[in-house]
Design a protein around this motif. Structure first.
Motif, PDB file in Angstrom:
ATOM      1  N   HIS A 102      19.166  41.404  18.247  1.00  0.00           N
ATOM      2  CA  HIS A 102      18.942  42.747  18.769  1.00  0.00           C
ATOM      3  C   HIS A 102      17.501  42.857  19.236  1.00  0.00           C
ATOM      4  N   THR A 103      17.263  43.613  20.290  1.00  0.00           N
ATOM      5  CA  THR A 103      15.918  43.827  20.833  1.00  0.00           C
ATOM      6  C   THR A 103      15.641  45.320  20.885  1.00  0.00           C
ATOM      7  N   ALA A 104      14.417  45.704  20.477  1.00  0.00           N
ATOM      8  CA  ALA A 104      14.090  47.128  20.369  1.00  0.00           C
ATOM      9  C   ALA A 104      14.167  47.848  21.706  1.00  0.00           C
ATOM     10  N   ASN A 105      13.785  47.192  22.776  1.00  0.00           N
ATOM     11  CA  ASN A 105      13.783  47.875  24.067  1.00  0.00           C
ATOM     12  C   ASN A 105      15.137  47.844  24.763  1.00  0.00           C
ATOM     13  N   ARG A 106      16.180  47.358  24.079  1.00  0.00           N
ATOM     14  CA  ARG A 106      17.537  47.364  24.649  1.00  0.00           C
ATOM     15  C   ARG A 106      18.501  47.933  23.621  1.00  0.00           C
ATOM     16  N   PRO A 107      18.542  49.259  23.474  1.00  0.00           N
ATOM     17  CA  PRO A 107      19.469  49.866  22.505  1.00  0.00           C
ATOM     18  C   PRO A 107      20.916  49.666  22.940  1.00  0.00           C
ATOM     19  N   ASP A 108      21.787  49.772  21.943  1.00  0.00           N
ATOM     20  CA  ASP A 108      23.233  49.600  22.199  1.00  0.00           C
ATOM     21  C   ASP A 108      23.513  48.271  22.891  1.00  0.00           C
ATOM     22  N   TYR A 109      22.837  47.231  22.462  1.00  0.00           N
ATOM     23  CA  TYR A 109      22.987  45.929  23.113  1.00  0.00           C
ATOM     24  C   TYR A 109      22.703  44.841  22.094  1.00  0.00           C
ATOM     25  N   ALA A 110      23.561  43.825  22.058  1.00  0.00           N
ATOM     26  CA  ALA A 110      23.341  42.670  21.190  1.00  0.00           C
ATOM     27  C   ALA A 110      23.725  41.416  21.951  1.00  0.00           C
ATOM     28  N   GLU A 111      22.993  40.357  21.662  1.00  0.00           N
ATOM     29  CA  GLU A 111      23.281  39.058  22.268  1.00  0.00           C
ATOM     30  C   GLU A 111      23.643  38.088  21.154  1.00  0.00           C
ATOM     31  N   VAL A 112      24.768  37.408  21.295  1.00  0.00           N
ATOM     32  CA  VAL A 112      25.271  36.520  20.251  1.00  0.00           C
ATOM     33  C   VAL A 112      25.315  35.098  20.810  1.00  0.00           C
ATOM     34  N   SER A 113      24.657  34.185  20.104  1.00  0.00           N
ATOM     35  CA  SER A 113      24.718  32.764  20.459  1.00  0.00           C
ATOM     36  C   SER A 113      25.776  32.102  19.573  1.00  0.00           C
ATOM     37  N   LEU A 114      26.711  31.401  20.187  1.00  0.00           N
ATOM     38  CA  LEU A 114      27.846  30.820  19.462  1.00  0.00           C
ATOM     39  C   LEU A 114      27.909  29.320  19.719  1.00  0.00           C
ATOM     40  N   GLN A 115      28.401  28.602  18.723  1.00  0.00           N
ATOM     41  CA  GLN A 115      28.727  27.196  18.923  1.00  0.00           C
ATOM     42  C   GLN A 115      30.054  26.905  18.238  1.00  0.00           C
ATOM     43  N   PHE A 116      30.997  26.380  19.018  1.00  0.00           N
ATOM     44  CA  PHE A 116      32.317  26.018  18.508  1.00  0.00           C
ATOM     45  C   PHE A 116      32.472  24.513  18.599  1.00  0.00           C
ATOM     46  N   ILE A 117      33.196  23.946  17.617  1.00  0.00           N
ATOM     47  CA  ILE A 117      33.475  22.515  17.603  1.00  0.00           C
ATOM     48  C   ILE A 117      34.971  22.308  17.794  1.00  0.00           C
ATOM     49  N   GLU A 118      35.303  21.410  18.715  1.00  0.00           N
ATOM     50  CA  GLU A 118      36.713  21.094  18.981  1.00  0.00           C
ATOM     51  C   GLU A 118      37.388  20.599  17.717  1.00  0.00           C
ATOM     52  N   GLN A 119      38.591  21.136  17.433  1.00  0.00           N
ATOM     53  CA  GLN A 119      39.215  20.861  16.139  1.00  0.00           C
ATOM     54  C   GLN A 119      40.286  19.781  16.190  1.00  0.00           C
ATOM     55  N   LYS A 120      41.044  19.689  17.287  1.00  0.00           N
ATOM     56  CA  LYS A 120      42.169  18.747  17.345  1.00  0.00           C
ATOM     57  C   LYS A 120      41.803  17.527  18.177  1.00  0.00           C
ATOM     58  N   PRO A 121      41.865  16.311  17.596  1.00  0.00           N
ATOM     59  CA  PRO A 121      41.609  15.102  18.400  1.00  0.00           C
ATOM     60  C   PRO A 121      42.777  14.838  19.354  1.00  0.00           C
ATOM     61  N   ASP A 122      42.443  14.277  20.509  1.00  0.00           N
ATOM     62  CA  ASP A 122      43.446  13.858  21.506  1.00  0.00           C
ATOM     63  C   ASP A 122      44.254  15.016  22.049  1.00  0.00           C
ATOM     64  N   GLU A 123      43.803  16.247  21.875  1.00  0.00           N
ATOM     65  CA  GLU A 123      44.522  17.385  22.459  1.00  0.00           C
ATOM     66  C   GLU A 123      44.218  17.443  23.949  1.00  0.00           C
TER      67      GLU A 123
END
Length: 442
Positions: A102-123
């Motif tokens: 969250h940033t003070a000069n940007r109300p009602d706003y959030a930035e989310v950094s995500l990292q996902f790992i592939e779960q099924k091999p050979d899919e």
């Protein structure tokens, strides 16, 4: 096409994601084996590790907290979940790490950094079907000019095909002159008359039209191509269902029993390829126009019938495709099948004329037929691209099509659309969990 036109609506466990950037990472495991006193290593590939999907998403607006709660709840859920990636489509992943800023000069706003790992091999990965777009064909986007141009070309080919019809019309004068010097002229003329009338009668009966008015094809030379054209136009279906059922393409050249030589077999093979929407087999094509006048007239009849079938089906398909741009009733596969039918018939006509009449003599007809095939294919492609990309979606719990339409699109009336995209679904009112359905991305 631009990637911005094929992006999917991103989500994780059904929670929408507004992605502002993304990054795919993957690494292969290797084993290095060195040898003392020798430069270099032997490197062994041990396979690729799991793909990692990093992305930044934004949440904003008065109710952004509600969206943030839903996203964090999805991320906190143990086990794999479905990530619909905006580019790569559906992937089974584990939520590896995330951060919320969250940033003070940007109300009602959030930035989310995500990292996902592939779960099924050979899919299977990134298996979406994309259509190559020739940028030159984008000029055909104007619907009126496309329709107008198509029918202008049909009229052009209708006049240019006189080269083919000339063999049966005025061109037969030379054929008969060749026959005059041969023994048994009376029998040959009777065979010619019987052969022509057999094919014309067969085409007329295919159209379920009135019996032919009496005419002598050796005297009224111009009436033969006229009768064939009229009968084929009358027998060509006008609805998409009949066209897809190949209702206007016979299994063999009508009246084939009256044809002499290899004409009947060549016509049957080419029509069989057209019914399957496949490229005509080279073995089915004659090598050259037969020297015998009777066999040559039979081959010319086959050329005329297949060329007229190609023209009439191109015209009927253009009307159906244009209607699809307004109110879709066909799946992308059905539109492709319709175009394949037209393409195969036109290709058969082009190859026949090239083999039998020579490239130079047949070039005007070949060029016009080629342009028609290109226009029909380009317009069908543009109609398909009007709809969102197709993806495969798995039914999570026992359901019905109407309930799935509501879950996936918040619109239960799109159940008819799902049924159209999945014609093999026998029980749309009772769909078991695990069933994989084709559906539009949005």
């Amino acid at each position: 096409m631009s990637w911005s036109e094929t992006l999917l609506d991103a989500s994780f466990r059904g929670v929408p994601l507004d992605v502002i950037d993304e990054n795919l990472q993957a690494q292969r495991a290797i084993a290095q084996h060195g040898t003392p006193y020798q430069d270099g290593d032997s490197v062994e590939d041990l396979g690729r590790g799991a793909r990692a999907f990093a992305m930044r998403v934004v949440l904003f607006g008065t109710n952004y907290e509600i969206a943030l709660q839903a996203l964090l709840a999805a991320l906190d859920t143990i086990g794999p979940g479905e990530l619909v990636h905006p580019i790569y489509g559906s992937v089974s992943v584990i939520a590896y790490n995330w951060s919320v800023q969250h940033t003070a000069n940007r109300p009602d706003y959030a930035e989310v950094s995500l990292q996902f790992i592939e779960q099924k091999p050979d899919e299977p990965f990134f298996k979406r079907q994309f259509v190559f777009v020739d940028e030159a064909s984008l000029m055909l986007g104007d619907e009126y000019s496309w329709q107008d141009g198509l029918f202008d070309l049909l009229a052009s080919v209708d006049s240019l095909v006189a080269d083919v019809q000339g063999w049966i019309g005025g061109g037969w004068t030379g054929l008969l002159e060749r026959a005059l010097g041969l023994p048994g002229i009376g029998l040959r003329l009777e065979q010619l008359r019987s052969q022509i009338m057999g094919v014309v009668s067969g085409v007329v009966s295919m159209a379920k039209g009135d019996p032919l008015s009496a005419f002598d094809p050796l005297v009224n030379l111009a009436q033969t191509p006229t009768e064939i054209r009229r009968a084929i136009q009358d027998s060509t279906p006008t609805t998409s269902s009949d066209l897809l059922a190949r209702g206007g393409v016979p299994a063999a050249v009508p009246g084939a029993s009256s044809l002499t030589g290899e004409a009947g077999n060549a016509g049957a093979s080419l029509l069989a390829s057209a019914r399957q929407g496949q490229t005509p087999s080279d073995e089915a094509l004659p090598k050259a126009m037969p020297a015998d006048p009777l066999a040559a007239s039979g081959m010319a009849l086959v050329v005329l019938v297949i060329t007229e079938l190609a023209l009439s089906h191109a015209q009927a398909a253009s009307v159906v495709i244009e209607a699809e741009s307004e109110i879709p009733t066909l799946s992308p596969d059905e539109l492709e099948s319709l175009v394949n039918l037209v393409r195969s018939l036109i290709q058969s006509a082009i190859l026949l004329q090239r083999r039998l009449y020579g490239i130079e003599d047949a070039l005007p007809v070949i060029e016009s037929l080629r342009n028609i095939a290109h226009l029909v294919q380009a317009r069908a492609r543009s109609v398909i691209l009007q709809s969102p990309p197709l993806i495969l979606r798995t039914v999570q719990t026992p359901s019905s099509l109407r309930l799935l339409a509501f879950r996936w699109y918040s619109d239960h009336s799109r159940a008819a659309e799902l049924l159209r995209l999945n014609p093999g679904l026998t029980r749309p009112y009772s769909i078991p969990a695990g069933e994989v359905l084709r559906a539009y991305a949005k």
